[in-house]
Structures are given as C-alpha cells and as structure tokens.
Write an enzyme that holds these catalytic residues in place. Structure first.
Site, PDB file in Angstrom:
ATOM      1  N   PRO A   1       0.688  -1.012   0.070  1.00  0.00           N
ATOM      2  CG  PRO A   1      -0.297  -1.352   2.091  1.00  0.00           C
ATOM      3  CD  PRO A   1       0.780  -2.119   1.227  1.00  0.00           C
TER       4      PRO A   1
ATOM      5  N   GLY B   1       4.341   3.098   5.217  1.00  0.00           N
ATOM      6  CA  GLY B   1       5.594   2.866   6.071  1.00  0.00           C
ATOM      7  C   GLY B   1       6.303   1.593   5.879  1.00  0.00           C
ATOM      8  CG  LEU B   2       4.446  -1.656   5.042  1.00  0.00           C
ATOM      9  CD1 LEU B   2       3.272  -2.664   4.613  1.00  0.00           C
ATOM     10  CD2 LEU B   2       4.951  -2.291   6.268  1.00  0.00           C
TER      11      LEU B   2
ATOM     12  CB  SER C   1      10.067   6.118  -0.601  1.00  0.00           C
ATOM     13  OG  SER C   1       9.105   6.248  -0.318  1.00  0.00           O
ATOM     14  CB  ALA C   2      13.523   2.180   0.572  1.00  0.00           C
TER      15      ALA C   2
ATOM     16  CG  ASP D   1      12.903   2.311   5.262  1.00  0.00           C
ATOM     17  OD1 ASP D   1      13.450   2.096   6.491  1.00  0.00           O
ATOM     18  OD2 ASP D   1      12.172   3.269   5.045  1.00  0.00           O
TER      19      ASP D   1
END
Ligand code: MEV
Length: 301
Positions: free
Chosen positions: A85, A89-90, A93-94, A136
């Site tokens: 999603p 926070g998962l 982006s990284a 990340d």
C-alpha cells in the site's frame, strides 16, 4: 527493456532512534515493488499503477545518482507497480529507489553490486527527504532480517523466524514529516528525549540477542518500544487501536512499524496469526500476513 523488483520492509525495532545513530532491526517482506524500465532518447517518463506519484522524486533522484556513478546516461520510460500500500511505512519509496538504480545499471551495463546500490539508495532518501537512515534502503536491497548500525554502515544478517502480522491503518503518512516532528520534539526537550532514543537503542540490541536465542521475550520488547514511539509523538489513535486489538487477540507483542503517524503496526503472534489478522480487520485495518523474504532487489527478466 528490463524488469526489476525489490521487497518492502518492516522495522521490528529502532525506527526514529536509528536516525540519531542507534541500531535498528528490520526485515524484508514478501510483498514487492516491480519496476519496468526502457531506454529512450532523453528525459524521464514515469507511469505508476495506484497512487505512487509521491515516489516519483525518488525515481528521478535515483536515476540521476546512478547516471553520475556509472558515468553514462540515457532517457528512461519507467512503469511502477507495487504489492505494497502506498505511503504506509512499508518501504515503497526505498524499494522504488533501489529498483531504479538496479534498472539503470542493467540498461547501461553499469554492473553495480548490491553494496553500491544500497549506498546510492541511501543517498537518494537523504536528498529527497532531508534526513534518513540507511535502514529502509539496505533492507530492500539485501533482503532478510538485518541488524543495522547506521554510523558504521554495518548491515548484519540475523537468523530467526518471525511469525508477523502487519496491520495497515489505511491512513497514509509521510516519513520526512514524521522525522521532522521527532527532531522538533527533541530540540525542545533534549534532556528528556535523548534518553528515550538511547533506550530504544538498548531495546534493539536486546531484541537482536533475544532473536538469536529463539525469540522468547521479543513481544514484550515490542510493547516497550511501542510506548517509547508514542513518547516521541509518532503514534495515532488508529495505530493504537490496532496495537491493542492485536494484543487482545493473543499477539505476544505489537508496535508501530516505520515512521508512524498512520501507516502500519506489526504484531508478533506465533500460532495466533489468524486470530490477530481478524482482530485487526474488525477494527477497520487491513491485515497482511507477510513472511520475511531473503530476496532483496533483483532482476526479473
Ligand atoms: C522509516 O521507515 C524509518 C525512520 O526511522 C526513518 C529512517 O530510518 O530513515 C522513521
């Protein structure tokens, strides 16, 4: 044309404190971001499935740094799709940043190694967000569970099984904003906030030892870490509702994961995964049973 993918991540211990040099413990999860890239004459055109536009600056910066590192450049047409999603926070982006770097390396024959990809990926996050630890980007690049020492740039693989359930609040949050919020709280009250940050570091070191001995006691450490993240000001009503619901349904421990302020929580629930996932959904969250994957960023074809 090249198709690459990279996993999402879940931070088990140490988020936010890792920005101040404390260690973090994070794992790559078996939900991936896919990035298809084609060489064009010039410019970068990006298309994405779902609302991943917030990740476009990461793609642009990643391409720029990869071109600079390899010493050649080209135009790019990029298509992104993700099983994660957005802004949850998962680690979308990284995963987008390191996927772009690997794709550029493949298209230009750059031969970048994983260590280099992780290093460049961290620079992307630093430049786009203003402040970021290597957590990340190292986790999505290398895969597995990693104990991260940010100052020494050490990413130590940790063995162990973790039956985790992730709960998504369905509220998005922006990491850069949350990192800023913690910094402002620390600037106002350094003598109060610094010991909290150091305590999170102690919990993370303890958790690494605990994991090496089979994991008994991990849950309680997660609960303590959650309380300290609340004290740093990155909690939310919905995150707490999911954390408490997971504990009541039999999780041994549960906490915010990632930047907080919305996004996701994670529960350690050996043998109770189904009951915990149900409890999260009854509270209005989305439950993801996402096992740890050893597979970091990779070329699909
Ligand atoms: C975000 O996934 C984790 C934070 O600790 C920020 C960072 O490590 O860069 C909040």
């Amino acid at each position: 044309m090249v198709l690459v993918s990279a996993p999402g991540k879940v931070i088990l211990f140490g988020e936010h404190a890792v920005v101040y040099g404390e260690p973090a413990l994070a794992g790559a999860i078996d939900r991936r971001t896919y990035l298809k890239a084609e060489k064009t004459k010039k410019g970068i055109k990006i298309r994405s499935e779902g609302s991943k536009e917030k990740d476009f600056p990461y793609v642009e910066k990643a391409a720029e740094l990869a071109f600079e590192h390899i010493g050649r450049e080209c135009g790019l047409e990029i298509e992104i799709s993700s099983e994660l999603p957005p802004a949850s926070g998962l680690g979308t982006s990284a995963s987008v940043a390191v996927s772009t770097i690997l794709a550029v390396s493949e298209l230009l024959g750059g031969g970048l190694e994983k260590k280099e990809i992780a290093r460049l990926g961290h620079r992307v996050e630093l430049e786009v967000q203003g402040a970021a630890s290597p957590t990340d980007t190292a986790t999505t690049t290398l895969g597995g569970i990693l104990f991260i020492l940010p100052k020494k740039q050490v990413f130590e693989p940790v063995e162990g099984e973790l039956p985790l359930v992730i709960g998504y609040t369905k509220e998005t949050s922006l990491t850069g904003e949350l990192v800023r919020r913690v910094r402002e709280r620390r600037d106002r009250n350094p003598e109060v906030v610094d010991p909290i940050i150091e305590d999170i570091g102690r919990i993370t070191r303890e958790a690494k030892e605990t994991l090496g001995k089979g994991g008994a006691g991990i849950g309680e450490l997660m609960d303590i870490n959650h309380g300290l993240l609340e004290a740093l000001g990155v909690g939310s009503e919905r995150l707490s509702a999911l954390v408490y619901a997971a504990r009541e349904a039999g999780a041994e421990g549960a906490k915010i994961t990632g930047a907080g302020g919305g996004g996701c929580m994670v529960a350690y629930a050996p043998g109770k995964e189904d009951a915990v996932a149900r409890a999260i959904e009854e509270k209005g969250g989305a439950a993801l049973k996402a096992p740890i994957t050893r597979e970091g960023v990779r070329v699909e074809r």
